[in-house]
Scaffold this motif. Structure first.
Motif, short mmCIF file in Angstrom:
data_model
loop_
_atom_site.label_atom_id
_atom_site.label_comp_id
_atom_site.label_asym_id
_atom_site.label_seq_id
_atom_site.Cartn_x
_atom_site.Cartn_y
_atom_site.Cartn_z
N ARG A 89 19.33 5.75 11.17
CA ARG A 89 18.00 6.16 10.76
C ARG A 89 18.00 6.59 9.29
N ALA A 90 16.82 6.57 8.72
CA ALA A 90 16.69 6.85 7.29
C ALA A 90 17.18 8.24 6.91
N ASP A 91 17.04 9.21 7.82
CA ASP A 91 17.45 10.57 7.48
C ASP A 91 18.96 10.79 7.66
N ARG A 92 19.64 9.85 8.32
CA ARG A 92 21.09 9.92 8.48
C ARG A 92 21.67 8.50 8.37
N PRO A 93 21.57 7.90 7.19
CA PRO A 93 21.88 6.48 7.06
C PRO A 93 23.33 6.10 7.35
N HIS A 94 24.23 7.07 7.22
CA HIS A 94 25.65 6.76 7.45
C HIS A 94 26.11 7.04 8.88
N ARG A 95 25.18 7.47 9.75
CA ARG A 95 25.54 7.85 11.12
C ARG A 95 24.74 7.01 12.12
N PRO A 96 25.27 5.91 12.57
CA PRO A 96 24.51 5.04 13.48
C PRO A 96 24.28 5.69 14.84
N ASP A 97 23.10 5.41 15.41
CA ASP A 97 22.83 5.84 16.78
C ASP A 97 22.68 4.64 17.71
N ARG A 98 23.11 3.48 17.22
CA ARG A 98 23.18 2.27 18.02
C ARG A 98 24.48 1.53 17.67
N LEU A 99 25.10 0.98 18.70
CA LEU A 99 26.24 0.08 18.55
C LEU A 99 25.82 -1.26 19.14
N PRO B 20 0.82 -1.23 0.00
CA PRO B 20 0.00 0.00 0.00
C PRO B 20 0.85 1.27 0.00
N ASP B 21 0.31 2.32 -0.62
CA ASP B 21 1.07 3.56 -0.71
C ASP B 21 1.18 4.27 0.64
N TRP B 22 0.35 3.88 1.63
CA TRP B 22 0.46 4.52 2.95
C TRP B 22 1.63 3.98 3.77
N ILE B 23 2.25 2.92 3.30
CA ILE B 23 3.43 2.39 4.00
C ILE B 23 4.65 3.23 3.61
N LYS B 24 5.40 3.65 4.61
CA LYS B 24 6.53 4.54 4.38
C LYS B 24 7.70 3.79 3.76
N ARG B 25 8.39 4.44 2.86
CA ARG B 25 9.55 3.89 2.19
C ARG B 25 10.71 4.88 2.25
N VAL B 26 11.92 4.35 2.13
CA VAL B 26 13.09 5.22 2.03
C VAL B 26 14.07 4.61 1.04
N GLU B 27 14.60 5.44 0.17
CA GLU B 27 15.58 5.00 -0.82
C GLU B 27 16.98 5.30 -0.29
N VAL B 28 17.81 4.28 -0.20
CA VAL B 28 19.16 4.45 0.32
C VAL B 28 20.16 3.90 -0.68
N ALA B 29 21.37 4.42 -0.60
CA ALA B 29 22.41 4.03 -1.54
C ALA B 29 22.93 2.63 -1.24
N LYS B 30 23.23 1.90 -2.29
CA LYS B 30 23.95 0.63 -2.18
C LYS B 30 24.99 0.61 -3.28
N GLU B 31 25.88 -0.36 -3.23
CA GLU B 31 26.92 -0.44 -4.25
C GLU B 31 26.28 -0.63 -5.62
N GLY C 296 23.96 1.31 -7.00
CA GLY C 296 22.60 1.78 -7.18
C GLY C 296 21.93 2.17 -5.89
N THR C 297 20.64 1.87 -5.77
CA THR C 297 19.88 2.19 -4.56
C THR C 297 18.96 1.03 -4.21
N VAL C 298 18.49 1.04 -2.97
CA VAL C 298 17.50 0.08 -2.50
C VAL C 298 16.40 0.88 -1.81
N THR C 299 15.14 0.51 -2.06
CA THR C 299 14.01 1.16 -1.40
C THR C 299 13.53 0.25 -0.27
N HIS C 300 13.88 0.63 0.95
CA HIS C 300 13.52 -0.14 2.12
C HIS C 300 12.19 0.34 2.70
N LEU C 301 11.54 -0.55 3.40
CA LEU C 301 10.35 -0.19 4.16
C LEU C 301 10.76 0.39 5.50
N VAL C 302 9.97 1.37 5.97
CA VAL C 302 10.14 1.95 7.31
C VAL C 302 8.82 1.75 8.05
#
Length: 307
Positions: free
Chosen positions: A125-135, A82-93, A95-101
């Motif tokens: 997080r999707a808005d800062r994919p290269h900066r983890p807030d969990r280890l 469904p279009d109401w499900i949130k998605r985010v496009e992130v970079a991969k080697e 190209g890109t991948v569209t993940h579900l959020v």
């Protein structure tokens, strides 16, 4: 086996298809669970689970024919979702991948209807994919189900992290071991976070060479427990808190308190879909999300310890 069941999830009503379909067959002492049971569990645990999912790209572990059938690890969101499900496009080697959020109960319930047993979350997080807030430190027994060795390693690791003034919290994985989670302030990239985690693991293994190891190859570990830090990388995932595992009896990955870790009867599969919601209600990680720390001062303290 056919039909649908209407389920209310937040502001949405969803049709659950074939709710009587068995996803977890009865196996010895293990209870049978259906898709309807999975939906009911995720709907009930959503208030405790969603804070650990919101804003994060997910990888979905799906078992359309139950745990005895094929497994699908799904990254890209199918077009028919469904279009109401949130998605985010992130970079991969290449190209890109569209993940579900998953930001709401309706999405969690929809995923259960898709026989997504286990959501695996990014550590950023999707808005800062290269900066983890969990280890995450991943602790599994070297052989069999020696959870006592896992517990001992977690306590040693906590003691060291306390010296570094980093809060940490344990979680049973629902499989064989524990994850030890450290909240970060999201100011460093994955390379820096993984390098720090590796330095911590090396220091602890050097202090306890008979119990712990950072040897990447299994043949080099012997019976020592491996301090695994490899999940701390871009696009790597870790099982989400309160996620169901694709194992007989539907065990659940469950946050626990340090006091609970002292229980000699605790093991990695202590909670299942039958009672994980009760554990979630105790809020064992209260306050953890607001305690994200910088690794810069912790790194200086670790350097001082290592001399």
């Amino acid at each position: 086996m056919a039909g649908t069941q209407a389920v209310r999830a937040g502001r949405r009503s969803l049709d659950i298809h074939r709710p009587d379909k068995v996803l977890f067959p009865a196996d010895g002492n293990a209870k049978e669970y259906t898709k309807g049971d999975l939906v009911a569990y995720y709907r009930a645990v959503a208030p405790s689970m969603l804070p650990h999912l919101r804003g994060r790209p997910l990888m979905l572990e799906r078992h359309p024919d139950g745990i005895d059938g094929p497994r699908f690890m799904q990254k890209n969101v199918p077009e028919h979702y469904p279009d109401w499900i949130k998605r985010v496009e992130v970079a991969k080697e290449g190209g890109t991948v569209t993940h579900l959020v998953c930001d709401d109960t309706a999405t969690l319930v929809y995923l259960a209807d898709q026989a997504c047993l286990t959501p695996h979350r990014w550590l950023s997080r999707a808005d800062r994919p290269h900066r983890p807030d969990r280890l995450v430190f991943d602790l599994d027994p070297s052989t069999g189900d020696d959870f006592a060795a896992v517990r001992q390693a977690a306590l040693l690791l906590r003691e060291l992290l306390d010296e570094l003034r980093l809060p940490s919290a344990p979680m049973t994985t629902g499989s064989r071991g524990l994850h030890l989670v450290v909240p970060l302030d999201g100011q460093q990239d994955f390379d820096a976070v993984r390098a720090f985690a590796k330095d911590v693991a090396d220091h602890l293994a050097e202090a306890h060479p008979d119990r712990l190891t950072t040897a990447a190859r299994k043949k080099d570990r012997g019976e020592r427990l491996y301090l695994d830090v490899q999940r701390n990388g871009y696009a790597q995932t870790a099982v989400a808190p309160y996620a169901v595992r694709a194992l007989p009896g539907a065990p659940v990955a469950v946050p626990v308190s340090w006091d609970q870790l002292d229980d000699p009867d605790l093991d990695a599969r202590r909670w299942t879909m039958a009672d994980a919601v009760d554990q979630a209600g105790t809020n064992p990680w209260a306050g953890l999300a607001s305690r994200g720390r910088s690794l810069t001062p912790a790194g200086r303290r670790l350097d001082a310890l290592r001399g």
